[in-house]
Every structure is written in structure tokens, then in C-alpha cells.
Design a protein around this motif. Structure first.
Motif, PDB file in Angstrom:
ATOM      1  N   ASP A 119       0.817  -1.220   0.000  1.00 41.24           N
ATOM      2  CA  ASP A 119       0.000   0.000   0.000  1.00 41.24           C
ATOM      3  C   ASP A 119       0.847   1.265   0.000  1.00 41.24           C
ATOM      4  OD1 ASP A 119      -2.627  -1.355   0.439  1.00 41.24           O
ATOM      5  OD2 ASP A 119      -1.616  -2.008   2.261  1.00 41.24           O
ATOM      6  N   GLN A 120       1.969   1.212   0.728  1.00 43.03           N
ATOM      7  CA  GLN A 120       2.769   2.408   0.961  1.00 43.03           C
ATOM      8  C   GLN A 120       4.230   2.017   1.001  1.00 43.03           C
ATOM      9  OE1 GLN A 120       2.089   5.880   2.110  1.00 43.03           O
ATOM     10  NE2 GLN A 120       0.182   5.495   1.012  1.00 43.03           N
ATOM     11  N   VAL A 121       5.093   3.004   0.682  1.00 39.64           N
ATOM     12  CA  VAL A 121       6.529   2.779   0.803  1.00 39.64           C
ATOM     13  C   VAL A 121       6.990   3.262   2.171  1.00 39.64           C
ATOM     14  CG1 VAL A 121       7.030   4.999  -0.329  1.00 39.64           C
ATOM     15  CG2 VAL A 121       8.772   3.216  -0.291  1.00 39.64           C
ATOM     16  N   VAL A 122       7.993   2.603   2.743  1.00 35.27           N
ATOM     17  CA  VAL A 122       8.639   3.100   3.956  1.00 35.27           C
ATOM     18  C   VAL A 122      10.113   3.337   3.596  1.00 35.27           C
ATOM     19  CG1 VAL A 122       8.933   0.745   4.908  1.00 35.27           C
ATOM     20  CG2 VAL A 122       9.142   2.730   6.419  1.00 35.27           C
ATOM     21  N   PHE A 123      10.607   4.516   3.956  1.00 36.41           N
ATOM     22  CA  PHE A 123      11.953   4.915   3.578  1.00 36.41           C
ATOM     23  C   PHE A 123      12.953   4.672   4.701  1.00 36.41           C
ATOM     24  CE2 PHE A 123       9.351   7.583   0.764  1.00 36.41           C
ATOM     25  CZ  PHE A 123       9.965   7.320  -0.453  1.00 36.41           C
ATOM     26  N   LEU A 124      14.172   4.270   4.288  1.00 33.10           N
ATOM     27  CA  LEU A 124      15.275   4.140   5.235  1.00 33.10           C
ATOM     28  C   LEU A 124      16.156   5.389   5.130  1.00 33.10           C
ATOM     29  CD1 LEU A 124      16.253   0.399   4.579  1.00 33.10           C
ATOM     30  CD2 LEU A 124      14.678   1.337   6.303  1.00 33.10           C
ATOM     31  N   ASP A 125      17.031   5.579   6.114  1.00 36.69           N
ATOM     32  CA  ASP A 125      17.896   6.766   6.115  1.00 36.69           C
ATOM     33  C   ASP A 125      18.833   6.738   4.903  1.00 36.69           C
ATOM     34  OD1 ASP A 125      19.608   4.689   7.710  1.00 36.69           O
ATOM     35  OD2 ASP A 125      20.973   6.304   7.151  1.00 36.69           O
ATOM     36  N   ALA A 126      19.225   7.918   4.453  1.00 35.31           N
ATOM     37  CA  ALA A 126      19.992   8.038   3.214  1.00 35.31           C
ATOM     38  C   ALA A 126      21.456   7.654   3.383  1.00 35.31           C
ATOM     39  CB  ALA A 126      19.905   9.485   2.698  1.00 35.31           C
ATOM     40  N   VAL A 127      21.979   7.736   4.616  1.00 39.89           N
ATOM     41  CA  VAL A 127      23.413   7.550   4.822  1.00 39.89           C
ATOM     42  C   VAL A 127      23.764   6.068   4.994  1.00 39.89           C
ATOM     43  CG1 VAL A 127      25.379   8.146   6.297  1.00 39.89           C
ATOM     44  CG2 VAL A 127      23.608   9.854   5.808  1.00 39.89           C
ATOM     45  N   ARG A 157      21.374   3.567   5.065  1.00 42.59           N
ATOM     46  CA  ARG A 157      20.319   2.718   4.479  1.00 42.59           C
ATOM     47  C   ARG A 157      19.910   1.613   5.451  1.00 42.59           C
ATOM     48  NH1 ARG A 157      19.507   3.346  -1.265  1.00 42.59           N
ATOM     49  NH2 ARG A 157      20.544   5.288  -1.795  1.00 42.59           N
ATOM     50  N   LYS A 158      19.732   2.014   6.702  1.00 41.56           N
ATOM     51  CA  LYS A 158      19.551   1.036   7.749  1.00 41.56           C
ATOM     52  C   LYS A 158      18.371   1.388   8.653  1.00 41.56           C
ATOM     53  CE  LYS A 158      22.370  -0.572  11.602  1.00 41.56           C
ATOM     54  NZ  LYS A 158      23.630  -0.381  12.304  1.00 41.56           N
ATOM     55  N   TYR A 159      18.241   2.671   8.993  1.00 47.25           N
ATOM     56  CA  TYR A 159      17.233   3.079   9.968  1.00 47.25           C
ATOM     57  C   TYR A 159      15.928   3.516   9.298  1.00 47.25           C
ATOM     58  CZ  TYR A 159      21.094   2.766  13.145  1.00 47.25           C
ATOM     59  OH  TYR A 159      22.157   2.271  13.857  1.00 47.25           O
ATOM     60  N   VAL A 160      14.823   3.135   9.917  1.00 57.13           N
ATOM     61  CA  VAL A 160      13.499   3.481   9.401  1.00 57.13           C
ATOM     62  C   VAL A 160      13.273   4.979   9.614  1.00 57.13           C
ATOM     63  CG1 VAL A 160      11.038   3.052   9.664  1.00 57.13           C
ATOM     64  CG2 VAL A 160      12.672   1.175  10.001  1.00 57.13           C
ATOM     65  N   GLU A 161      12.829   5.682   8.582  1.00 55.04           N
ATOM     66  CA  GLU A 161      12.563   7.119   8.738  1.00 55.04           C
ATOM     67  C   GLU A 161      11.060   7.386   8.797  1.00 55.04           C
ATOM     68  OE1 GLU A 161      15.252   9.832   6.652  1.00 55.04           O
ATOM     69  OE2 GLU A 161      16.252   9.336   8.544  1.00 55.04           O
ATOM     70  N   GLU A 162      10.385   7.266   7.671  1.00 55.67           N
ATOM     71  CA  GLU A 162       8.933   7.469   7.658  1.00 55.67           C
ATOM     72  C   GLU A 162       8.364   6.975   6.337  1.00 55.67           C
ATOM     73  OE1 GLU A 162       7.276  11.409   7.168  1.00 55.67           O
ATOM     74  OE2 GLU A 162       9.264  12.250   6.860  1.00 55.67           O
ATOM     75  N   LEU A 163       7.045   7.102   6.182  1.00 48.37           N
ATOM     76  CA  LEU A 163       6.399   6.722   4.935  1.00 48.37           C
ATOM     77  C   LEU A 163       6.451   7.930   3.995  1.00 48.37           C
ATOM     78  CD1 LEU A 163       5.585   4.489   6.859  1.00 48.37           C
ATOM     79  CD2 LEU A 163       3.263   4.648   6.028  1.00 48.37           C
ATOM     80  N   GLY A 164       5.862   7.827   2.825  1.00 47.14           N
ATOM     81  CA  GLY A 164       5.877   8.947   1.881  1.00 47.14           C
ATOM     82  C   GLY A 164       5.246  10.201   2.478  1.00 47.14           C
ATOM     83  N   GLY A 165       4.201  10.020   3.275  1.00 44.62           N
ATOM     84  CA  GLY A 165       3.518  11.185   3.835  1.00 44.62           C
ATOM     85  C   GLY A 165       2.976  10.956   5.222  1.00 44.62           C
ATOM     86  N   MET A 166       3.592  10.040   5.961  1.00 45.42           N
ATOM     87  CA  MET A 166       3.121   9.712   7.305  1.00 45.42           C
ATOM     88  C   MET A 166       4.302   9.323   8.174  1.00 45.42           C
ATOM     89  SD  MET A 166       0.067   7.235   6.209  1.00 45.42           S
ATOM     90  CE  MET A 166      -0.002   7.544   4.456  1.00 45.42           C
ATOM     91  N   ASN A 167       4.206   9.614   9.468  1.00 49.22           N
ATOM     92  CA  ASN A 167       5.224   9.163  10.422  1.00 49.22           C
ATOM     93  C   ASN A 167       4.869   7.758  10.893  1.00 49.22           C
ATOM     94  OD1 ASN A 167       5.029  12.499  11.280  1.00 49.22           O
ATOM     95  ND2 ASN A 167       6.979  11.623  10.668  1.00 49.22           N
ATOM     96  N   VAL A 168       5.841   7.116  11.569  1.00 48.96           N
ATOM     97  CA  VAL A 168       5.649   5.722  11.938  1.00 48.96           C
ATOM     98  C   VAL A 168       5.987   5.492  13.421  1.00 48.96           C
ATOM     99  CG1 VAL A 168       7.957   5.093  11.059  1.00 48.96           C
ATOM    100  CG2 VAL A 168       6.198   3.345  11.232  1.00 48.96           C
TER     101      VAL A 168
END
Ligand SMILES: *Cc1c(COP(=O)(O)O)cnc(C)c1O
Length: 365
Positions: free
Chosen positions: A225-233, A235-246
Motif C-alpha cells: 500500500d505504501q513505501v517506507v523509507f530508510l535513512d539516506a546515509v 540505508r539502515k534506519y526506518v525514517e517514515e512513509l511517503g507522507g506519514m510518520n511511523v
């Protein structure tokens, strides 16, 4: 607002408001962001002159020169907040002062003219007041307000624009996700990141969304349903969804959410839930959570629930998380007790059913 505290917004009522029967039909089942109210607010900014020509007027197309800067360099920011009907009559906005502040911070990051908080507040109050008949009544529905600002200077040189248009539109909304209490499935993107340190991750700007859409499309292709993004540096830590916090809920009853550090959008729902959870005696940690830990905790049962949150999505349980090489179900895949309790605590305040101990509601009428 001028120095005497009077409104600076002139009111030009729509000559062709939607007939009441058609409006009622739309309010029965509004969906999300498809139907719009009769009016909008516009305020112009010109360098050297400041904010001027503020009005509540009939909703209409915006005339834009093809060289208008926002169309080329994406100087655009927005907000999202809701007006709720109150049980005793009237309506209230939820924490609009927090939206005003965030809008100002977003403007600074995008090198745009910051709108004074008083003007932001006046604009949202004025639109809800004018379009009060557009606030739906059903539980879970509200009038969603979309304040936004665009660079309107017509020129192709790359620089911060010298002219801006601030506008607010309103849309009656039901729930964002179809399907109610069933958990959503998230896709962990390996190919894309949402925001990097020093970037625009904590600004609410359209550019962040444009950059997230390929990842969101990938999530849909993977049956999620939605993507969840990891940190850019790392690529390990969960950050948030495209438009929602987690948020994550653990077996000991504690909850955890990734810390704000410049790459995560500081959600007002996120902040409110942290406060409400602590009111309920729940231990809350704002600490990094890695995708590997998420997988391990889902498998061991230490992680019992997870949910996404935002003004549009409210509180939405996360049932599953998938990556290219794994798939994990969280708890029983539906809404757990802590998620349900926090969602109810938030909705009860927003809908005027519980005592507003933190002074979060601003009455409009
Ligand atoms: C708006 C938004 C949120 C949620 O913020 P709320 O203030 O709770 O609505 C979370 N993440 C992103 C990327 C957003 O744009």
C-alpha cells in the motif's frame, strides 16, 4: 490582521455556490480530496510591499504565466489540517498554530517569504467560517484544509522569487485508506531514499512528494500500500512513509518512533500522539529503529504493533512489512490494543468528546 486586530481579508462571496442538495450528496461519501468547497483564500506577496490583497473569494482557476517560477523550479510548500464538527454545535481546528509555525519553517527552507502566523490562522479560520456548511458530519470525516504557497514571479532566472501566492482550499474528506481496521502493507525501498541530511526532508514541500512517487509506484507494483523509507546515509534506519510518520509498539507496552533530525517531517499527529501516550502512562522513546531490528522483533514477537500517522491517515495500523528478500507480519496483522487506544484518545479530542487538556482545539464558530 491589522494593528487594530481587524481582518485584512476582504470577502467576495461565490455567486455560484453548489446547490445545497448537491453539496449534501457530496458530503455523504466525500472520499479523500476529490470534492472541494465553494471558496478559497488568496493572499499575494510582493518584495518591498509585503503581503497584500488578501481575500476569501469564489474557488477558481489560477491564471499563471508559462514562465511562472514554481512551474520550473518547484518553489512550493503546503500544509494539511482539519476542521471538525463539535457535538454541541460549531466547529474547531486542531492545533492550527503548529501548522502556521511549520509553514513558516518550510518557507524559510525553500527561500520563500514567510507568512506571519497570524495571517495563516486568520486565513484558515475565515475559510472554515465561510464554508461551514461543507464540514461533513459522519464520524471519521472532517473538512480538510490545504494551505499552500507558490512562487509566482514570471521569469526563468534561477533565484528565490520576488512574488508569491498563498492560497487555502478546503475539501470535505472521509478516511484516507479504504478498508478500516485492516493493517496496511509497507514496502521497504532499497532503490530510493526520501530525504538526506541537509536536504528538504523536514520541510513540507511538493518536491519531497514528487521525489517519493517512483518509490510509491514500486510499492504498488510489489502489491503493497505504501513505501517506507530508510535513512539516506546508512540505508539502515526506518525514517517514515511517503507522507506519514511511523510508530512501533513493544511487548512491554512501550512505544518508539524515529527521532526528528532534519530528514523526517515533524508531524503534528506524531507530536500529539507522543503527548497523549505519556498522558496514558505509556513509555515513549524517540530513537532510531533499524529495519533488521524490525524484522527480528516481528519474528520474535517483541514487536506487537506498528502504525502510521498523519492528519490525512489519522492512525493507521501496519499489518505487514515487505522487502526484496523478506516479508514480516506484525502481531496479528490488524489494529492492536495500543494503536486502537491512542487513535481513540486523539479522535476524542479532535471531535470534542474528551477534555482538551492541552488546549489543542481552536473554535471557529
Ligand atoms: C504532512 C506529513 C506528515 C504528517 O504530518 P501531520 O502534521 O501529522 O499531518 C508526515 N510525513 C510527511 C512526509 C508529511 O508530508
Amino acid at each position: 490582521m491589522n494593528k487594530e486586530g481587524q481582518s485584512t481579508l476582504s470577502i467576495e462571496k461565490s455567486l455560484i455556490p453548489l446547490p445545497p442538495a448537491e453539496r449534501s450528496a457530496l458530503l455523504q461519501n466525500p472520499g479523500f480530496g476529490r470534492a472541494f468547497s465553494d471558496h478559497m483564500v488568496t493572499i499575494r506577496y510582493t518584495e518591498g510591499r509585503g503581503w497584500h490583497d488578501g481575500k476569501v473569494e469564489a474557488r477558481a482557476n489560477l491564471p499563471l504565466d508559462p514562465s511562472t517560477m514554481v512551474l520550473h523550479y518547484a518553489q512550493e510548500i503546503f500544509e494539511g489540517l482539519k476542521a471538525y464538527r463539535l457535538p454541541q454545535g460549531g466547529a474547531a481546528l486542531f492545533r492550527p498554530d503548529a501548522n502556521a509555525r511549520r509553514f513558516r519553517n518550510s518557507a524559510v527552507r525553500l527561500a520563500m517569504a514567510p507568512l506571519p502566523d497570524e495571517l495563516f490562522l486568520e486565513s484558515v479560520h475565515a475559510l472554515v467560517s465561510e464554508d461551514r456548511d461543507w464540514i461533513p458530519e459522519a464520524e471519521g470525516s472532517a473538512l480538510y484544509l490545504r494551505p499552500f504557497m507558490v512562487a509566482t514571479e514570471a521569469a526563468l532566472g534561477v533565484k528565490p522569487a520576488s512574488e508569491y501566492l498563498y492560497c487555502v482550499i478546503a475539501s470535505p474528506v472521509g478516511s484516507y485508506f479504504k478498508g478500516g481496521a485492516a493493517g496496511v502493507t509497507l514496502w521497504v525501498s532499497e532503490n530510493y531514499i526520501r530525504a538526506a541530511p541537509g536536504g528538504t526532508g523536514e520541510a513540507k514541500c511538493g518536491g519531497n512528494y514528487a521525489a517519493s512517487l517512483a518509490a510509491q509506484a514500486e510499492a504498488i507494483r510489489q502489491g503493497c500500500d505504501q513505501v517506507v523509507f530508510l535513512d539516506a546515509v546508512e540505508r539502515k534506519y526506518v525514517e517514515e512513509l511517503g507522507g506519514m510518520n511511523v510508530f512501533f509498539v513493544f511487548e512491554d507496552g512501550s512505544i518508539q518512533t524515529p527521532p526528528l533530525g532534519g530528514t523526517i517531517l515533524p508531524g503534528i499527529t506524531r507530536d500529539s500522539l507522543i503527548v497523549l501516550a505519556r498522558d496514558l502512562g505509556i513509555t515513549v522513546r524517540e530513537e532510531p529503529y533499524s529495519i533488521d531490528q524490525w524484522r527480528a522483533d516481528a519474528a520474535s514477537g517483541r514487536l506487537t504493533e506498528a502504525f502510521a500517522c498523519g492528519t490525512a491517515a489519522v492512525v493507521t495500523p501496519i499489518g505487514k512489512v515487505k522487502g526484496s528478500s523478506f516479508e514480516a507480519t506484525i502481531g496479528d496483522g490488524g489494529a492492536g490494543p495500543v494503536t486502537t487506544k491512542l487513535k481513540a484518545a486523539l479522535l476524542d479530542i479532535q471531535n470534542g468528546r474528551a477534555e482538551d487538556r492541552h488546549g489543542w482545539l481552536q473554535r471557529v464558530f
